[in-house]
Design a protein around this motif. Structure first.
Motif, PDB file in Angstrom:
ATOM      1  N   LEU A 130       0.821  -0.903   0.279  1.00  0.00           N
ATOM      2  CA  LEU A 130      -0.064   0.005  -0.201  1.00  0.00           C
ATOM      3  C   LEU A 130       1.212   1.158   0.104  1.00  0.00           C
ATOM      4  O   LEU A 130       0.405   2.342  -0.766  1.00  0.00           O
ATOM      5  N   LYS A 131       1.955   1.343  -0.066  1.00  0.00           N
ATOM      6  CA  LYS A 131       2.930   2.452  -0.006  1.00  0.00           C
ATOM      7  C   LYS A 131       3.567   2.850  -0.272  1.00  0.00           C
ATOM      8  O   LYS A 131       3.687   3.226  -1.256  1.00  0.00           O
ATOM      9  N   ARG A 132       3.768   1.404  -1.483  1.00  0.00           N
ATOM     10  CA  ARG A 132       3.787   1.820  -2.966  1.00  0.00           C
ATOM     11  C   ARG A 132       2.954   2.019  -3.291  1.00  0.00           C
ATOM     12  O   ARG A 132       2.531   2.861  -4.774  1.00  0.00           O
ATOM     13  N   LEU A 133       1.607   1.358  -3.591  1.00  0.00           N
ATOM     14  CA  LEU A 133       0.329   1.846  -4.435  1.00  0.00           C
ATOM     15  C   LEU A 133       0.244   3.577  -4.660  1.00  0.00           C
ATOM     16  O   LEU A 133      -0.870   3.439  -5.533  1.00  0.00           O
ATOM     17  N   LEU A 134      -0.170   3.595  -3.269  1.00  0.00           N
ATOM     18  CA  LEU A 134      -0.749   5.170  -2.637  1.00  0.00           C
ATOM     19  C   LEU A 134      -0.227   6.294  -2.103  1.00  0.00           C
ATOM     20  O   LEU A 134       0.962   5.817  -2.338  1.00  0.00           O
ATOM     21  N   ALA A 135      -0.161   7.000  -3.076  1.00  0.00           N
ATOM     22  CA  ALA A 135      -0.313   8.346  -3.410  1.00  0.00           C
ATOM     23  C   ALA A 135       0.099   9.187  -1.230  1.00  0.00           C
ATOM     24  O   ALA A 135       0.953   9.495  -1.059  1.00  0.00           O
TER      25      ALA A 135
ATOM     26  N   PRO B  60      11.852  10.263   1.778  1.00  0.00           N
ATOM     27  CA  PRO B  60      11.644   9.736   0.620  1.00  0.00           C
ATOM     28  C   PRO B  60      12.346   8.370  -0.412  1.00  0.00           C
ATOM     29  O   PRO B  60      12.827   8.413  -1.253  1.00  0.00           O
ATOM     30  N   GLU B  61      12.344   7.504   0.665  1.00  0.00           N
ATOM     31  CA  GLU B  61      13.270   6.621   0.382  1.00  0.00           C
ATOM     32  C   GLU B  61      11.492   5.626   0.123  1.00  0.00           C
ATOM     33  O   GLU B  61      11.989   5.061  -1.071  1.00  0.00           O
ATOM     34  N   ARG B  62      10.747   6.165  -0.095  1.00  0.00           N
ATOM     35  CA  ARG B  62       9.305   5.504  -0.269  1.00  0.00           C
ATOM     36  C   ARG B  62       8.585   6.292  -1.959  1.00  0.00           C
ATOM     37  O   ARG B  62       7.985   6.899  -1.757  1.00  0.00           O
ATOM     38  N   GLN B  63       9.106   5.277  -2.195  1.00  0.00           N
ATOM     39  CA  GLN B  63       8.576   5.719  -4.110  1.00  0.00           C
ATOM     40  C   GLN B  63       7.216   5.028  -4.431  1.00  0.00           C
ATOM     41  O   GLN B  63       7.141   4.429  -5.702  1.00  0.00           O
ATOM     42  N   PHE B  64       6.402   5.801  -4.498  1.00  0.00           N
ATOM     43  CA  PHE B  64       4.992   5.566  -4.523  1.00  0.00           C
ATOM     44  C   PHE B  64       4.968   5.786  -6.148  1.00  0.00           C
ATOM     45  O   PHE B  64       5.211   6.242  -6.772  1.00  0.00           O
ATOM     46  N   ILE B  65       3.838   4.468  -6.826  1.00  0.00           N
ATOM     47  CA  ILE B  65       3.997   5.317  -8.064  1.00  0.00           C
ATOM     48  C   ILE B  65       3.333   6.546  -8.757  1.00  0.00           C
ATOM     49  O   ILE B  65       2.656   6.787  -7.995  1.00  0.00           O
ATOM     50  N   GLY B  66       4.149   6.831 -10.099  1.00  0.00           N
ATOM     51  CA  GLY B  66       3.266   8.664  -9.823  1.00  0.00           C
ATOM     52  C   GLY B  66       4.252   9.592  -8.985  1.00  0.00           C
ATOM     53  O   GLY B  66       4.326  10.759  -9.487  1.00  0.00           O
ATOM     54  N   ARG B  67       5.626   8.809  -7.788  1.00  0.00           N
ATOM     55  CA  ARG B  67       6.140   9.993  -7.510  1.00  0.00           C
ATOM     56  C   ARG B  67       6.861  11.262  -8.114  1.00  0.00           C
ATOM     57  O   ARG B  67       6.780  12.016  -7.945  1.00  0.00           O
ATOM     58  N   GLU B  68       7.446  10.227  -9.167  1.00  0.00           N
ATOM     59  CA  GLU B  68       8.834  10.763 -10.029  1.00  0.00           C
ATOM     60  C   GLU B  68       7.626  11.634 -10.581  1.00  0.00           C
ATOM     61  O   GLU B  68       8.317  12.967 -11.342  1.00  0.00           O
ATOM     62  N   ALA B  69       6.403  11.695 -11.018  1.00  0.00           N
ATOM     63  CA  ALA B  69       6.094  12.582 -12.783  1.00  0.00           C
ATOM     64  C   ALA B  69       5.924  13.784 -11.650  1.00  0.00           C
ATOM     65  O   ALA B  69       5.891  14.522 -12.388  1.00  0.00           O
TER      66      ALA B  69
END
Length: 364
Positions: free
Chosen positions: A69-74, A265-274
């Protein structure tokens, strides 16, 4: 031929009650049982109830549930440490667009629940399963179509729920906002809602929902349709998926930046980079029309910073004027005069801070 509309477990009750039914995200749902205006006022002044069983409860479990869920959600689910506590989040695609907005509940390290929107539910489940597989997470994702859900909202909502189910009061009296408690094995009572009023959202086995609905009605809770739900949520300044945001826009241009957790900064959730590299040039604001007329989605808005567009608009039953949300250029702020194009005429409007109404009181 178009596919047959899906039915909630309360569908027959709505038909018996003479509700006007509409297609909502592939579901045959009540838009109103009579006067949409009276249904709206019932929630602001007393208590109303909504069949929201078309929304999908999804249980997420297993040893990797939190990491998944940490990866999946913003938003960051590690904020949730008290069992029953919930948070609101967007689920993003790699471009930062909003796949869905949802509520996630924490019960234990390996037991969570996500509540997703009806129209996006099938895509949401497929996306969740795809991400679990891609990240090699040891999780179970279980859609709970065996459950129904009723939202009881308004200043007297909680008391009327307790009148209908006295045994629940002990476990739910002290519930804080955005917290749920199991009052039975499969009955979750949460102090959440989509109206700007106090109340509960109750998740229970589908076979029990009709009796619960009728008992609430006997205790003076008015059935309300999707029409009133929409004007209530708009007054409360709450986004509607598909209108105020979608896969093409990010939370940062949808007044949902507060739901994006970038602290770790370690939590690379989907969409973070964008999101971190996005040029944010627009924002979602509240609008109040200053002349007679009704704002609707896709109407043009003229501001001193440039043109924007209404995403949601309606007549506000509580305020008595048309209100809306609009995506406009960055720099537009509350108090700014703007114009909205309605039927070929540019009518004056004002940018206001949302919400428009909170706990029955006009605040905008």
């Amino acid at each position: 031929m178009s596919p047959a509309l899906k039915h909630t477990p309360l569908h027959a009750v709505h038909i018996q009650s003479g509700a006007k039914m509409v297609d909502f995200g592939g579901w045959d749902m009540p838009v109103a049982y009579g006067s949409q205006l009276e249904e709206h006022h019932s929630v602001r002044q007393d208590a109303g109830m909504f069949d929201v069983s078309h929304m999908l409860n999804v249980d997420v479990g297993g040893p990797d549930a939190e990491a998944f869920l940490k990866r999946l959600l913003a938003n960051d689910v590690s904020k949730l440490t008290i069992p029953g506590k919930a948070l609101y989040s967007c689920m993003l695609n790699p471009q930062g667009g909003v796949i869905d907005d949802l509520i996630v509940y924490f019960f234990s390290a390996d037991q969570w629940r996500v509540v997703v929107n009806a129209g996006t539910a099938d895509n949401d489940i497929a996306w969740m399963q795809e991400q679990a597989q891609a990240g090699n997470f040891d999780v179970s994702i279980t859609p709970r179509r065996d459950l129904a859900m009723v939202a009881i909202q308004g200043p007297n909502a909680r008391n009327k729920v307790w009148a209908a189910r006295p045994a629940w009061e002990a476990d739910t009296y002290a519930l804080a906002a955005f917290t749920g408690a199991f009052v039975d094995d499969d009955i979750l009572v949460a102090r959440t809602g989509y109206t700007g009023e106090d109340g509960f959202e109750v998740v229970l086995p589908a076979e029990q929902v009709e009796a619960f609905w009728r008992d609430l009605q006997e205790n003076g809770v008015r059935p309300c349709g999707l029409g009133a739900r929409d004007t209530l949520r708009l007054e409360a300044g709450m986004n509607l998926y598909g209108q105020d945001m979608n896969e093409q826009v990010t939370p940062l241009v949808s007044a949902l930046g507060w739901t994006v957790a970038l602290k770790d900064p370690e939590r690379q959730f989907i969409g973070r980079e964008a999101l971190e590299s996005a040029a944010v040039d627009r924002t979602l604001v509240g609008l109040k029309l200053l002349e007679r007329g009704v704002m609707r989605s896709h109407m043009k808005v003229r501001t001193q910073q440039g043109e924007g567009e209404v995403t949601s608009g309606s007549m506000s039953p509580t305020i008595g004027v048309s209100i809306g949300m609009a995506r406009v250029p960055l720099g537009v702020k509350p108090g700014d005069p703007v114009q909205v194009e309605i039927r070929g005429k540019w009518l004056p409007a004002e940018i206001v801070k949302m919400p428009f109404v909170r706990n029955g009181q006009i605040v905008a």
